[in-house]
Write a protein that holds these residues in place. Structure first.
Motif, PDB file in Angstrom:
ATOM      1  N   LEU A 229      -2.268  32.244 -67.189  1.00 23.06           N
ATOM      2  CA  LEU A 229      -1.372  32.850 -68.170  1.00 23.06           C
ATOM      3  C   LEU A 229      -1.956  32.580 -69.543  1.00 23.06           C
ATOM      4  CD1 LEU A 229       1.327  34.219 -68.977  1.00 23.06           C
ATOM      5  CD2 LEU A 229       2.330  31.915 -69.050  1.00 23.06           C
ATOM      6  N   GLU A 230      -2.176  33.650 -70.310  1.00 26.19           N
ATOM      7  CA  GLU A 230      -2.741  33.515 -71.655  1.00 26.19           C
ATOM      8  C   GLU A 230      -1.706  33.900 -72.695  1.00 26.19           C
ATOM      9  OE1 GLU A 230      -6.120  35.507 -74.581  1.00 26.19           O
ATOM     10  OE2 GLU A 230      -5.566  36.455 -72.682  1.00 26.19           O
ATOM     11  N   THR A 231      -1.586  33.087 -73.722  1.00 31.00           N
ATOM     12  CA  THR A 231      -0.830  33.448 -74.921  1.00 31.00           C
ATOM     13  C   THR A 231      -1.809  33.472 -76.087  1.00 31.00           C
ATOM     14  OG1 THR A 231      -0.247  31.120 -75.290  1.00 31.00           O
ATOM     15  CG2 THR A 231       1.342  32.487 -74.105  1.00 31.00           C
ATOM     16  N   SER A 232      -1.693  34.480 -76.934  1.00 28.81           N
ATOM     17  CA  SER A 232      -2.645  34.639 -78.026  1.00 28.81           C
ATOM     18  C   SER A 232      -1.969  35.266 -79.231  1.00 28.81           C
ATOM     19  CB  SER A 232      -3.845  35.484 -77.588  1.00 28.81           C
ATOM     20  OG  SER A 232      -3.425  36.773 -77.150  1.00 28.81           O
ATOM     21  N   ALA A 233      -2.612  35.126 -80.384  1.00 25.59           N
ATOM     22  CA  ALA A 233      -2.059  35.664 -81.623  1.00 25.59           C
ATOM     23  C   ALA A 233      -3.198  36.088 -82.534  1.00 25.59           C
ATOM     24  CB  ALA A 233      -1.184  34.628 -82.317  1.00 25.59           C
ATOM     25  N   TRP A 234      -2.913  37.108 -83.331  1.00 23.48           N
ATOM     26  CA  TRP A 234      -3.870  37.625 -84.320  1.00 23.48           C
ATOM     27  C   TRP A 234      -3.115  37.844 -85.629  1.00 23.48           C
ATOM     28  CZ3 TRP A 234      -6.095  43.289 -84.204  1.00 23.48           C
ATOM     29  CH2 TRP A 234      -6.995  43.449 -85.264  1.00 23.48           C
ATOM     30  N   ALA A 235      -3.473  37.077 -86.654  1.00 24.91           N
ATOM     31  CA  ALA A 235      -2.859  37.193 -87.973  1.00 24.91           C
ATOM     32  C   ALA A 235      -3.831  37.884 -88.916  1.00 24.91           C
ATOM     33  CB  ALA A 235      -2.480  35.815 -88.516  1.00 24.91           C
ATOM     34  N   ASP A 246       0.378  39.665 -84.746  1.00 22.66           N
ATOM     35  CA  ASP A 246       0.566  40.160 -83.389  1.00 22.66           C
ATOM     36  C   ASP A 246       0.550  38.988 -82.422  1.00 22.66           C
ATOM     37  OD1 ASP A 246       0.619  43.107 -83.627  1.00 22.66           O
ATOM     38  OD2 ASP A 246      -1.372  42.807 -84.466  1.00 22.66           O
ATOM     39  N   ILE A 247       1.491  38.972 -81.471  1.00 24.04           N
ATOM     40  CA  ILE A 247       1.588  37.922 -80.465  1.00 24.04           C
ATOM     41  C   ILE A 247       1.552  38.576 -79.089  1.00 24.04           C
ATOM     42  CG2 ILE A 247       2.994  36.042 -79.541  1.00 24.04           C
ATOM     43  CD1 ILE A 247       4.168  35.690 -82.326  1.00 24.04           C
ATOM     44  N   TYR A 248       0.752  38.012 -78.191  1.00 25.07           N
ATOM     45  CA  TYR A 248       0.541  38.615 -76.882  1.00 25.07           C
ATOM     46  C   TYR A 248       0.746  37.584 -75.773  1.00 25.07           C
ATOM     47  CZ  TYR A 248      -2.018  42.268 -79.437  1.00 25.07           C
ATOM     48  OH  TYR A 248      -2.378  43.259 -80.307  1.00 25.07           O
ATOM     49  N   GLY A 249       1.115  38.079 -74.605  1.00 19.99           N
ATOM     50  CA  GLY A 249       1.104  37.307 -73.378  1.00 19.99           C
ATOM     51  C   GLY A 249       0.386  38.112 -72.308  1.00 19.99           C
ATOM     52  N   PHE A 259      -2.348  41.996 -66.497  1.00 18.61           N
ATOM     53  CA  PHE A 259      -1.453  42.851 -67.262  1.00 18.61           C
ATOM     54  C   PHE A 259      -0.785  41.987 -68.337  1.00 18.61           C
ATOM     55  CE2 PHE A 259       0.593  41.485 -63.337  1.00 18.61           C
ATOM     56  CZ  PHE A 259       1.743  40.853 -63.795  1.00 18.61           C
ATOM     57  N   GLY A 260      -0.335  42.631 -69.395  1.00 15.22           N
ATOM     58  CA  GLY A 260       0.233  41.865 -70.497  1.00 15.22           C
ATOM     59  C   GLY A 260       1.087  42.712 -71.403  1.00 15.22           C
ATOM     60  N   ALA A 261       1.730  42.036 -72.355  1.00 13.55           N
ATOM     61  CA  ALA A 261       2.600  42.692 -73.322  1.00 13.55           C
ATOM     62  C   ALA A 261       2.626  41.852 -74.587  1.00 13.55           C
ATOM     63  CB  ALA A 261       4.017  42.869 -72.762  1.00 13.55           C
ATOM     64  N   GLY A 262       3.060  42.465 -75.670  1.00  9.18           N
ATOM     65  CA  GLY A 262       3.143  41.751 -76.937  1.00  9.18           C
ATOM     66  C   GLY A 262       3.880  42.571 -77.964  1.00  9.18           C
ATOM     67  N   PHE A 263       3.961  42.033 -79.159  1.00  7.87           N
ATOM     68  CA  PHE A 263       4.627  42.733 -80.247  1.00  7.87           C
ATOM     69  C   PHE A 263       4.033  42.269 -81.574  1.00  7.87           C
ATOM     70  CE2 PHE A 263       6.877  38.767 -79.768  1.00  7.87           C
ATOM     71  CZ  PHE A 263       7.148  38.366 -81.074  1.00  7.87           C
ATOM     72  N   GLY A 264       4.216  43.095 -82.587  1.00 11.94           N
ATOM     73  CA  GLY A 264       3.782  42.754 -83.929  1.00 11.94           C
ATOM     74  C   GLY A 264       4.955  42.808 -84.888  1.00 11.94           C
ATOM     75  N   LEU A 271       1.396  47.030 -74.764  1.00 13.21           N
ATOM     76  CA  LEU A 271       1.267  46.866 -73.325  1.00 13.21           C
ATOM     77  C   LEU A 271      -0.208  46.993 -72.963  1.00 13.21           C
ATOM     78  CD1 LEU A 271       4.204  49.139 -72.055  1.00 13.21           C
ATOM     79  CD2 LEU A 271       4.189  46.641 -72.164  1.00 13.21           C
ATOM     80  N   GLU A 272      -0.629  46.287 -71.922  1.00 13.62           N
ATOM     81  CA  GLU A 272      -2.018  46.419 -71.493  1.00 13.62           C
ATOM     82  C   GLU A 272      -2.141  46.159 -69.997  1.00 13.62           C
ATOM     83  OE1 GLU A 272      -4.927  43.144 -72.262  1.00 13.62           O
ATOM     84  OE2 GLU A 272      -3.498  42.641 -73.856  1.00 13.62           O
ATOM     85  N   LEU A 273      -3.182  46.736 -69.450  1.00 14.11           N
ATOM     86  CA  LEU A 273      -3.483  46.620 -68.027  1.00 14.11           C
ATOM     87  C   LEU A 273      -4.992  46.613 -67.884  1.00 14.11           C
ATOM     88  CD1 LEU A 273      -2.506  46.751 -65.008  1.00 14.11           C
ATOM     89  CD2 LEU A 273      -2.762  49.240 -65.204  1.00 14.11           C
ATOM     90  N   GLY A 274      -5.504  45.761 -66.992  1.00 12.18           N
ATOM     91  CA  GLY A 274      -6.939  45.695 -66.846  1.00 12.18           C
ATOM     92  C   GLY A 274      -7.388  45.279 -65.467  1.00 12.18           C
ATOM     93  N   PHE A 275      -8.685  45.528 -65.197  1.00 17.27           N
ATOM     94  CA  PHE A 275      -9.279  45.243 -63.894  1.00 17.27           C
ATOM     95  C   PHE A 275     -10.632  44.575 -64.073  1.00 17.27           C
ATOM     96  CE2 PHE A 275      -6.656  49.033 -63.609  1.00 17.27           C
ATOM     97  CZ  PHE A 275      -5.830  48.745 -62.533  1.00 17.27           C
ATOM     98  N   ASN A 276     -10.938  43.630 -63.208  1.00 20.50           N
ATOM     99  CA  ASN A 276     -12.261  43.029 -63.090  1.00 20.50           C
ATOM    100  C   ASN A 276     -12.887  43.456 -61.766  1.00 20.50           C
ATOM    101  OD1 ASN A 276     -12.596  41.205 -65.450  1.00 20.50           O
ATOM    102  ND2 ASN A 276     -10.762  40.215 -64.610  1.00 20.50           N
TER     103      ASN A 276
END
Length: 320
Positions: A229-235, A246-249, A259-264, A271-276
């Motif tokens: 589980l990743e939590t991240s932020a961009w100021a 912006d804050i994301y999980g 998959f993840g979500a966040g708000f600013g 919203l995001e979705l990804g594959f490896n």
């Protein structure tokens, strides 16, 4: 009248540059080299992929035909000298267009990671140097009076040097948080600022550049070797524009999917979705595909529509 039209154009030109001189990204972790020249890819300190090639395309506010479109290509390399420091280097090419206004840039970056083992953490300092081209296509400007002979034909382009600086710290935790990863970055990706006068015919149009300041931070909490589980932020702070955060999980239940979500605080929901796809070309390689979606949920929503972002990366581990 010519000065009035040129002055009006300048006001239109100045507004988007002040509000968004550098592009906005949903999946900002995948664009760290553009945000911070000292950054170390999370795919390196998570999986030790020290070489990567990536490309992204962003369509912002798609309900309007003249809103931003951004294309970016980036390459990154982290050395394995085995000494007291390692080099992080790369090259980025970007094109950003908003209606008749365009920006293209190419930057090279180099930094030093002060550490005995870069996989477990270190402090990096970096510098980026490049050239940026600003341009205006007058054929795409809609004038109030289309038949007015005084509507000027003022296509122009100007190329200027660009410099960015940054610091980046990351670490693999021990004790109670054993195996978790944290990172923190501070940067000024557009350090040069000031006003320039661009000559167009017999007149001069002022072009203003402002310094940008960014801060990024994140924490990866691992449940096992693949799930985290990743939590991240961009100021972001730019003089003359509102502060934005912006804050994301993001959750990766297994290696192939996240998959993840966040708000600013600017009112955007993410919203995001990804594959490896590990081992696609050979054992120590990985293909990453990510999709990001933004929508304005604020009470003052403008009818510009959603934003879409696609990011593709191929990465390798050459340490082995």
């Amino acid at each position: 009248m010519l000065r009035i039209y040129l002055g009006s154009l300048f006001l239109v030109f100045l507004w988007p540059l002040t509000a968004q001189q550098l592009p906005y990204f949903t999946q900002f972790r995948q664009h760290q080299p553009l945000l911070n020249p000292a950054s170390v890819s999370s795919d390196f300190f998570l999986y030790e992929y020290n070489v990567s090639l990536s490309s992204s395309y962003r369509m912002q506010w798609i309900s309007h035909p003249e809103t931003p479109r951004t294309v970016q290509v980036n390459g990154e390399f982290i050395s394995d000298f085995g000494g007291a420091f390692e080099l992080v280097s790369g090259i980025s090419v970007m094109q950003d267009r908003t209606g008749p206004f365009g920006l293209s840039g190419i930057h090279g970056r180099i930094g030093s990671i002060f550490t005995n083992d870069p996989y477990f953490g270190g402090l990096s300092v970096g510098l980026s140097v490049g050239m940026v081209n600003y341009r205006v296509n007058s054929n795409r400007i809609i004038w109030k009076d289309l038949g007015d002979p005084l509507s000027p034909d003022i296509d122009f382009a100007v190329t200027q040097p660009d410099v960015g600086v940054g610091v980046f710290y990351y670490r693999r935790m021990e004790d109670a948080l054993d195996g978790d990863n944290i990172y923190l970055g501070l940067s000024a990706p557009q350090l040069l600022h000031g006003n320039s006068l661009v000559q167009v015919g017999e007149d001069f149009i002022p072009l203003r550049r402002v310094t940008h300041y960014y801060a990024t931070a994140g924490w990866y909490h691992f449940f096992n070797q693949e799930a985290f589980l990743e939590t991240s932020a961009w100021a972001k702070y730019t003089p003359g524009a509102p502060f934005n955060l912006d804050i994301y999980g993001r959750f990766q239940p297994a290696r192939p999917l996240w998959f993840g979500a966040g708000f600013g605080i600017n009112g955007l929901a993410h919203l995001e979705l990804g594959f490896n796809v590990p081992g696609l070309l050979f054992e120590d390689a990985n293909l990453k595909i990510g999709y990001g979606f933004d929508y304005n949920i604020s009470a003052f929503d403008l009818p510009l529509g959603a934003s879409h972002e696609l990011h593709v990366t191929i990465m390798f581990d050459t340490y082995r």
